[in-house]
Design a protein around this motif. Structure first.
Motif, PDB file in Angstrom:
ATOM      1  N   THR A   1      32.092  44.488  32.628  1.00 41.32           N
ATOM      2  CA  THR A   1      32.256  43.693  33.846  1.00 41.32           C
ATOM      3  C   THR A   1      31.608  44.351  35.053  1.00 41.32           C
ATOM      4  N   SER A   2      31.111  45.579  34.835  1.00 42.77           N
ATOM      5  CA  SER A   2      30.488  46.259  35.965  1.00 42.77           C
ATOM      6  C   SER A   2      28.989  46.049  36.024  1.00 42.77           C
TER       7      SER A   2
ATOM      8  N   THR B   1      32.823  38.544  38.112  1.00 46.03           N
ATOM      9  CA  THR B   1      33.734  38.933  37.027  1.00 46.03           C
ATOM     10  C   THR B   1      34.881  37.945  36.979  1.00 46.03           C
TER      11      THR B   1
ATOM     12  N   VAL C   1      28.968  40.496  40.649  1.00 45.65           N
ATOM     13  CA  VAL C   1      28.294  41.528  39.880  1.00 45.65           C
ATOM     14  C   VAL C   1      26.848  41.614  40.317  1.00 45.65           C
TER      15      VAL C   1
ATOM     16  N   TYR D   1      32.863  36.266  32.527  1.00 47.42           N
ATOM     17  CA  TYR D   1      32.106  36.062  33.766  1.00 47.42           C
ATOM     18  C   TYR D   1      32.267  34.593  34.256  1.00 47.42           C
TER      19      TYR D   1
END
Length: 727
Positions: free
Chosen positions: A93-94, A119, A126, A174
């Motif tokens: 998610t980063s 996210t 993101v 996402y």
């Protein structure tokens, strides 16, 4: 041809008959007539606009659905382009699930113009690619809850921001907002609108055409057929050349047409009957008297002409008598007893005359109280006068009984003979009328046979009437003035204005005087006395105004005839002349004969009161020669009695005339009236009147009637003494 009935042979024959009279022509021509009809175009326009309005309403709803469908396809197209490029291995998610190369291919090869990746845990952005998106995912800083935006369609339709959820992306953690190129959507919608409009117009035109064809056959064509028949009926209502109806009488329109055709034919029959009855009535009114049922003057003249064309022996024309009859003083009966009595007497006279002559004779009512008779002269009855005498005797033989009252009627009769008294029947009837007028002039209740002398007298009167009109136009009329005196003091108190007529001619004198006795009756009969009388009154008042300004205390006396009294507004005329001339009303005296009063006593009393109310004086002229009642005399607002000159002239030789003159003086004084005597010619006449205490005098002893200049000279030279006229 479904509007024709095929159930019965009669209907078939009717259709064939209609076709034979031009139905085929009508059917072939009717489409053109229908499309030329204003009503057709109104219906067409109304139907077309109705269908078009409905379709436009439907289209307004489908446009939104079409746009929504196009956007839905765009969303799915974008998802299909995005999902295959997601890197599912090593998801974190980063970092972004896309590679830069993949995104570059995505924005170059698909409708995706930009991406924003968030996210699904905390809504943290993101990374973004390409064109920035308008919509964003936000998270509440306190609660941490995410707010997911809806899809956004730009106002100009150039882009469409779409939110793809993890579920839509195949379960990746996402939220992706994709900016999609939507410029093709509005083009697709516009293409849809254009196609729909074309379909709408074609469908509207098709439906309208089909409907108009149906209406033309079922509605407009019958209406045009009915209108055509109505126009034919209006052009010739009595003989309308209408066609039989080819339409089914069992339906509403066909039945209405049948009823209208029936009414047209009934109307034609009614017009024929009314015309026939009207012609009969017009003929009766034109040729027959409605009161007596006898022929009128028009039909009488026709019969005269027809009778004149008949030959007794094939060579010489027939001889026949023409009788003109007038009931004496019939107006008095109408005025005193009423027109219902008069009408009953006229009917009775007509019946008696009709019964007294042979069937071959013609009896007609030729005027209000006039009748005419024509009868063939035979060997036994060869003289027209004898027929006239018989007719007169029939009228006077016995009284006419009406409503239990007896009326003794007398008649004046004029007689003429065809062809002795004229070759033209119209002329013979005219000569009979001339003889009738002579009978009335000679005292009535008599029979006069036409003479050429009568005709010459009539022509003389007509000539005098023409000359009198010329005299008015060329100032040939003038006034003379005869002075009037106070018998006791001898002073001049006034003058009587007397009209004279000097008619120029080619004689040595240049003209001659025409006596009022000759022209006044003609002026009264013709009505000219009204303008003549007004001129006399005005001229006399103008003379009196001159005396008034010169300091003379004199009045002017003016005679008023019966025609003036009753047929002109004598009160208004007098008032107008007094105001316009400036004469003091007390200086004017109106003289009227007592016989005038008896024509209409109530009218006479009111008129005299109105005249007296103007301030003028009223005198009764020729008193003692008429038929006035003393009971009426006291009701008249009069100031003076004028003794007729015939009594004064004979008073010295005839005790009766002297007694009458004496009585008039006493009567006048008893009623507080002045008395003036005219016709004073000698000193003895003057002495007699002085002894009887008469108030005023005039006559040849003092002066004959003289023109205004001579009168003024006479007044200036008079010494105020009646004795100056002695010797």
């Amino acid at each position: 041809m479904g509007w024709f009935s095929s159930k019965k042979e009669a209907d078939k024959s009717k259709a064939e008959k209609s076709k034979a009279f031009g139905l085929g022509k009508r059917l072939t021509a009717s489409p053109t007539q229908i499309w030329k009809s204003r009503l057709s175009w109104r219906i067409t326009l109304a139907v077309f606009l109705t269908i078009l309005t409905v379709q436009v309403g439907i289209m307004s709803f489908t446009i939104a659905e079409q746009r929504h469908a196009q956007l839905g396809q765009l969303v799915e197209e974008g998802r299909s382009s995005v999902v295959p490029l997601i890197q599912k291995s090593g998801i974190s998610t980063s970092k972004s699930p896309f590679t830069d190369d993949n995104v570059k291919d995505l924005t170059n090869l698909t409708r995706v113009q930009g991406l924003s990746i968030y996210t699904s845990i905390d809504g943290h952005l993101v990374r973004s690619y390409g064109q920035p998106t308008v919509t964003k995912i936000t998270a509440d800083p306190v609660t941490g809850l995410m707010s997911l935006p809806g899809n956004y369609y730009s106002s100009d339709g150039s882009f469409y921001d779409v939110l793809y959820t993890p579920k839509m992306l195949g379960g990746v953690p996402y939220y992706i907002i994709a900016k999609l190129d939507s410029s093709h959507v509005e083009k697709a919608v516009m293409s849809y609108i254009e196609q729909t409009i074309q379909i709408m117009l074609l469908m509207s035109a098709f439906v309208t055409t089909v409907l108009m064809i149906a209406l033309g056959h079922w509605l407009l064509e019958p209406i045009l057929f009915l209108r055509d028949n109505l126009m034919r009926a209006s052009e010739d209502p009595e003989n309308p050349k209408v066609q039989d109806s080819p339409f089914d009488a069992s339906d509403e329109i066909g039945g209405s047409i049948e009823i209208s055709l029936k009414l047209i034919r009934q109307n034609a029959e009614n017009i024929k009957r009314i015309r026939s009855a009207a012609e009969d009535q017009i003929h009766k009114l034109a040729y027959y008297d409605t009161l007596t049922g006898l022929p009128n003057r028009t039909l009488f003249l026709q019969n005269l002409n027809e009778q004149a064309q008949d030959d007794t022996d094939g060579e010489s024309p027939s001889r026949f008598a023409v009788i003109a009859l007038d009931l004496d003083r019939f107006k008095d009966i109408n005025d005193s007893m009423g027109h219902n009595i008069g009408d009953a007497i006229l009917r009775a006279v007509g019946k008696r005359l009709r019964a007294s002559v042979p069937e071959s004779a013609v009896v007609a009512r030729s005027g209000e109280d006039e009748f005419a008779i024509t009868m063939a002269l035979t060997k036994d009855l060869g003289h027209a006068r004898s027929i006239g005498e018989k007719v007169a005797s029939v009228i006077r033989s016995e009284p006419f009984k009406v409503f239990n009252e007896n009326f003794q009627i007398r008649a004046s009769v004029g007689v003429a003979t065809f062809p002795d008294d004229g070759a033209d029947p119209d002329r013979v009837l005219k000569n009979a009328d001339i003889a009738l007028n002579r009978a009335k002039e000679d005292g009535r209740d008599t029979v006069k046979e036409y003479s050429e002398d009568f005709d010459r007298a009539v022509q003389k009167r007509f000539q005098m009437l023409r000359d009198l009109r010329d005299a008015m136009e060329h100032d040939q009329l003038f006034l003379n003035y005869q002075p009037q005196f106070d018998l006791k003091s001898g002073s001049i108190i006034g003058a009587e204005a007397l009209i004279r007529w000097w008619k120029p001619d080619n004689s040595k004198e240049g003209g001659h005087l025409i006596s009022p006795v000759d022209f006044i009756p003609i002026a009264e009969q013709s009505g000219l006395i009204v303008p003549i009388g007004e001129w006399v009154l005005r001229t006399a008042c103008e003379s009196a105004v001159a005396w008034q300004k010169a300091g003379y205390d004199m009045r002017i006396a003016v005679n008023v005839s019966g025609v003036q009294f009753y047929k002109s507004d004598i009160v208004a005329v007098t008032d107008k002349i007094l105001r316009e001339t400036g004469l003091e009303p007390r200086r004017l005296e109106i003289e009227v004969t007592e016989s005038i009063f008896m024509e209409d006593v109530n009218f006479a009393i009111q008129t005299l009161k109105n005249l007296h109310g103007l301030g003028i004086e009223i005198a009764i002229d020729d008193f003692g020669t008429g038929y006035s009642s003393l009971s009426y005399l006291r009701q008249f607002p009069i100031d003076r009695l004028k003794i007729d000159q015939s009594f004064i002239r004979n008073a010295l030789n005839n005790p009766d005339d002297a007694a009458i003159a004496r009585t008039i003086v006493r009567l006048g004084h008893s009623l507080n009236l002045k008395v003036i005597a005219e016709g004073v010619e000698t000193k003895d006449h003057e002495a007699f009147l002085l002894a009887e205490e008469c108030d005023e005098v005039q006559g040849f002893r003092y002066s004959k009637p003289i023109i205004i200049d001579e009168f003024n000279e006479f007044a200036m030279g008079y010494n105020g003494k009646l004795s100056s006229f002695d010797g």
